[in-house]
Design a protein around this motif. Structure first.
Motif, PDB file in Angstrom:
ATOM      1  N   GLY A  47      13.920 -10.940   0.516  1.00  0.00           N
ATOM      2  CA  GLY A  47      15.157 -11.613   1.156  1.00  0.00           C
ATOM      3  C   GLY A  47      16.863 -10.724   0.745  1.00  0.00           C
ATOM      4  N   GLY A  48      16.645 -10.110  -0.229  1.00  0.00           N
ATOM      5  CA  GLY A  48      18.136  -8.987  -0.634  1.00  0.00           C
ATOM      6  C   GLY A  48      18.471  -7.900  -0.894  1.00  0.00           C
ATOM      7  N   ASN A  49      16.506  -7.126  -1.198  1.00  0.00           N
ATOM      8  CA  ASN A  49      16.708  -6.330  -0.932  1.00  0.00           C
ATOM      9  C   ASN A  49      16.346  -5.713  -0.353  1.00  0.00           C
ATOM     10  OD1 ASN A  49      18.327  -6.174  -4.342  1.00  0.00           O
ATOM     11  ND2 ASN A  49      16.968  -8.175  -3.911  1.00  0.00           N
ATOM     12  N   THR A  50      15.857  -4.157  -0.396  1.00  0.00           N
ATOM     13  CA  THR A  50      14.681  -3.164   0.029  1.00  0.00           C
ATOM     14  C   THR A  50      14.901  -1.743  -0.727  1.00  0.00           C
ATOM     15  OG1 THR A  50      14.426  -4.428   2.048  1.00  0.00           O
ATOM     16  CG2 THR A  50      13.480  -2.160   1.693  1.00  0.00           C
ATOM     17  N   GLN A  51      13.768  -1.247  -1.797  1.00  0.00           N
ATOM     18  CA  GLN A  51      13.964  -0.421  -2.227  1.00  0.00           C
ATOM     19  C   GLN A  51      12.547   0.109  -2.411  1.00  0.00           C
ATOM     20  OE1 GLN A  51      16.183  -1.380  -5.818  1.00  0.00           O
ATOM     21  NE2 GLN A  51      18.273  -1.490  -4.918  1.00  0.00           N
ATOM     22  N   VAL A  52      12.646   1.848  -2.866  1.00  0.00           N
ATOM     23  CA  VAL A  52      11.366   2.469  -3.265  1.00  0.00           C
ATOM     24  C   VAL A  52      11.458   3.094  -4.201  1.00  0.00           C
ATOM     25  CG1 VAL A  52       9.914   4.695  -2.296  1.00  0.00           C
ATOM     26  CG2 VAL A  52      11.024   2.767  -0.919  1.00  0.00           C
ATOM     27  N   ILE A  53      10.828   2.565  -5.555  1.00  0.00           N
ATOM     28  CA  ILE A  53      11.368   2.898  -6.689  1.00  0.00           C
ATOM     29  C   ILE A  53      10.495   3.755  -7.157  1.00  0.00           C
ATOM     30  CG2 ILE A  53      12.129   1.680  -9.188  1.00  0.00           C
ATOM     31  CD1 ILE A  53      13.286  -0.129  -7.643  1.00  0.00           C
ATOM     32  N   ALA A  54      10.728   4.256  -8.437  1.00  0.00           N
ATOM     33  CA  ALA A  54      10.333   5.354  -9.491  1.00  0.00           C
ATOM     34  C   ALA A  54      10.358   4.921 -10.708  1.00  0.00           C
ATOM     35  CB  ALA A  54       9.353   6.357  -8.672  1.00  0.00           C
ATOM     36  N   MET A  60       5.745   8.846  -3.006  1.00  0.00           N
ATOM     37  CA  MET A  60       4.086   9.235  -3.711  1.00  0.00           C
ATOM     38  C   MET A  60       4.188  10.710  -3.716  1.00  0.00           C
ATOM     39  SD  MET A  60       1.236   6.641  -2.840  1.00  0.00           S
ATOM     40  CE  MET A  60      -0.008   7.205  -3.136  1.00  0.00           C
ATOM     41  N   ALA A  61       4.693  11.254  -2.880  1.00  0.00           N
ATOM     42  CA  ALA A  61       4.241  12.839  -2.386  1.00  0.00           C
ATOM     43  C   ALA A  61       5.130  13.437  -3.401  1.00  0.00           C
ATOM     44  CB  ALA A  61       4.415  13.074  -0.949  1.00  0.00           C
ATOM     45  N   HIS A  62       6.531  13.099  -3.670  1.00  0.00           N
ATOM     46  CA  HIS A  62       7.776  13.448  -3.842  1.00  0.00           C
ATOM     47  C   HIS A  62       6.707  13.496  -5.834  1.00  0.00           C
ATOM     48  CE1 HIS A  62      11.084  14.953  -4.999  1.00  0.00           C
ATOM     49  NE2 HIS A  62      11.712  14.013  -6.650  1.00  0.00           N
ATOM     50  N   MET A  83      -3.126   3.284   3.680  1.00  0.00           N
ATOM     51  CA  MET A  83      -2.103   5.244   3.160  1.00  0.00           C
ATOM     52  C   MET A  83      -2.712   5.348   2.104  1.00  0.00           C
ATOM     53  SD  MET A  83       0.336   5.779   1.227  1.00  0.00           S
ATOM     54  CE  MET A  83       1.650   4.823   1.038  1.00  0.00           C
ATOM     55  N   CYS A  84      -2.861   4.095   1.237  1.00  0.00           N
ATOM     56  CA  CYS A  84      -2.779   4.638  -0.407  1.00  0.00           C
ATOM     57  C   CYS A  84      -4.204   5.094   0.016  1.00  0.00           C
ATOM     58  CB  CYS A  84      -2.891   3.389  -1.304  1.00  0.00           C
ATOM     59  SG  CYS A  84      -1.336   3.151  -1.585  1.00  0.00           S
ATOM     60  N   GLU A  85      -5.619   4.421   0.235  1.00  0.00           N
ATOM     61  CA  GLU A  85      -6.834   5.367  -0.229  1.00  0.00           C
ATOM     62  C   GLU A  85      -7.141   6.476   0.896  1.00  0.00           C
ATOM     63  OE1 GLU A  85      -8.664   2.003   2.029  1.00  0.00           O
ATOM     64  OE2 GLU A  85      -8.705   0.296   0.417  1.00  0.00           O
ATOM     65  N   GLU A  86      -6.152   6.965   2.075  1.00  0.00           N
ATOM     66  CA  GLU A  86      -6.535   8.073   2.954  1.00  0.00           C
ATOM     67  C   GLU A  86      -5.287   8.823   1.862  1.00  0.00           C
ATOM     68  OE1 GLU A  86      -3.563   7.408   6.468  1.00  0.00           O
ATOM     69  OE2 GLU A  86      -5.247   6.324   6.828  1.00  0.00           O
ATOM     70  N   ARG A  87      -4.700   8.403   0.839  1.00  0.00           N
ATOM     71  CA  ARG A  87      -3.630   9.469   0.387  1.00  0.00           C
ATOM     72  C   ARG A  87      -5.116   9.996  -0.886  1.00  0.00           C
ATOM     73  NH1 ARG A  87       0.710  11.793   1.036  1.00  0.00           N
ATOM     74  NH2 ARG A  87       1.125  11.812  -1.830  1.00  0.00           N
ATOM     75  N   GLY A  88      -6.437   8.494  -0.975  1.00  0.00           N
ATOM     76  CA  GLY A  88      -6.936   9.006  -2.953  1.00  0.00           C
ATOM     77  C   GLY A  88      -6.666   7.891  -3.534  1.00  0.00           C
ATOM     78  N   GLY A  89      -5.424   7.037  -3.638  1.00  0.00           N
ATOM     79  CA  GLY A  89      -4.710   6.166  -4.091  1.00  0.00           C
ATOM     80  C   GLY A  89      -4.987   4.963  -4.534  1.00  0.00           C
ATOM     81  N   LYS A  90      -4.290   3.916  -5.382  1.00  0.00           N
ATOM     82  CA  LYS A  90      -4.645   2.940  -5.033  1.00  0.00           C
ATOM     83  C   LYS A  90      -3.493   1.815  -5.230  1.00  0.00           C
ATOM     84  CE  LYS A  90      -6.930  -0.402  -7.745  1.00  0.00           C
ATOM     85  NZ  LYS A  90      -7.578  -0.633  -9.588  1.00  0.00           N
TER      86      LYS A  90
END
Length: 346
Positions: A133-140, A259-261, A286-293
């Motif tokens: 509700g208060g956050n939207t982030q892509v993190i690594a 993910m690509a980066h 999306m993950c399966e198309e990239r061979g991911g999980k």
């Protein structure tokens, strides 16, 4: 062996969790629910937490079947969040830590979500989509920090969904986002909405403004043909469906780019919106198309809870992190990448 108790109250969920070396002893929660069409205000939310927290503490200790003397560290949400609820819970955490003569640790709310997700799903080093509700982030994770690759530049995705639920007067029980998800399943027509991805960042406020005009055309004096055919009208279910599909497509796009980066093959969704099954489905494809999980949890662990604060706090404590009483405050704007991750060596 470390036994930690965690207090969470950064928004309308009040939670207390107890964990013992990876074993969940208790995870109890109370939610402040307002009438349809209304959000939750800081002062009233704090009053709710204040009225429920001591009974919830007794319940947590009873469920865990432990006494305070065996607890090693008291953990609480330091931020980010709404200031009055944060302060209410922090004051209680400080008080019982002093009464019980235990050390205290303030935990970053976002880090709590991430570590809870890693703990439950056993994801090793995923690209993280944190949506609430208060956050939207892509993190690594990289070099002792959780790095923010992209985020919302205005409102969070959960806030966007919640506000639209209020516009169409959906119930807040159990949550507006859940009720939008259920209504979206009945949608049949797709309304093309603004799609706002700016590099790795996203913007949701314009989409909300656009769809509000579709939901309440009379309010905005939108030109409507009186002779419009009933079959061409959009229902609230159609609007919920269109909103979800658009918002989630934006999130999948930015997550895939991260993910690509990073060369990652794992995605972990955390935060309250992470319970949404349609978001999980789109991300899984999306993950399966990239061979991911894809890794995700259910509402017990992705919705704000005290256990995530207890677990993250225990990891911090075991790695040697300590906090002075003067630092046991709250920080309303507490960035994910401000935290030094002392408990990870990878």
């Amino acid at each position: 062996m470390v036994i930690a108790i965690g207090f969470e109250g950064s928004a309308n969920k009040l939670g207390i969790g107890i964990i013992k070396d990876g074993e969940v002893l208790a995870n109890v929660r109370k939610t402040y629910i307002t009438p349809p069409g209304e959000g939750f205000l800081p002062k009233e939310t704090a009053e709710h937490h204040r009225s429920k927290i001591l009974d919830l503490l007794k319940e947590a200790l009873s469920v865990a079947k432990i006494s305070p003397d065996v607890i090693d560290v008291v953990c609480y949400t330091k931020g980010p969040g709404m200031a009055p609820p944060l302060l209410t819970v922090a004051i209680v955490a400080r008080t019982i830590a002093q009464i019980w003569n235990k050390p205290i640790l303030g935990v970053n709310h976002c880090i709590g979500h991430i570590e809870m997700g890693r703990f439950i799903t056993k994801a090793q080093n995923p690209t993280v989509l944190y949506v609430s509700g208060g956050n939207t982030q892509v993190i690594a994770y990289s070099m002792k920090r959780y790095r923010i690759f992209g985020e919302t530049i205005d409102i969070a995705v959960g806030n966007c969904l919640d506000r639209f639920a209020r516009i169409i007067k959906l119930s807040n029980d159990p949550s507006p986002g859940y009720n939008i998800e259920q209504m979206a399943k009945k949608g049949e027509k797709f309304l093309k909405l603004p799609y706002t991805v700016k590099g790795m960042d996203v913007s949701f406020s314009g989409i909300l403004s656009f769809i509000e005009k579709e939901a309440n055309p009379a309010k905005f004096k939108k030109n409507i043909k009186k002779t419009i055919d009933e079959k061409d009208k959009l229902t609230d279910a159609d609007l919920c469906f269109s909103l979800q599909e658009t918002l989630f497509a934006m999130l999948v796009e930015t997550t895939e780019r991260a993910m690509a980066h990073c060369g990652s093959e794992e995605v972990l969704i955390v935060g309250g919106v992470g319970c949404n099954e349609r978001l999980q489905e789109m991300m899984r494809i999306m993950c399966e198309e990239r061979g991911g999980k894809l890794f995700a949890t259910d509402e017990r662990f992705c919705i704000d809870n005290g256990l995530m604060i207890a677990h993250a706090g225990a990891e911090m404590f075991k790695s040697g992190t300590r906090m002075s009483w003067n630092d046991a405050t709250v920080t309303q704007r507490y960035r994910t990448d401000e935290v030094l991750v002392t408990w990870r060596d990878d």
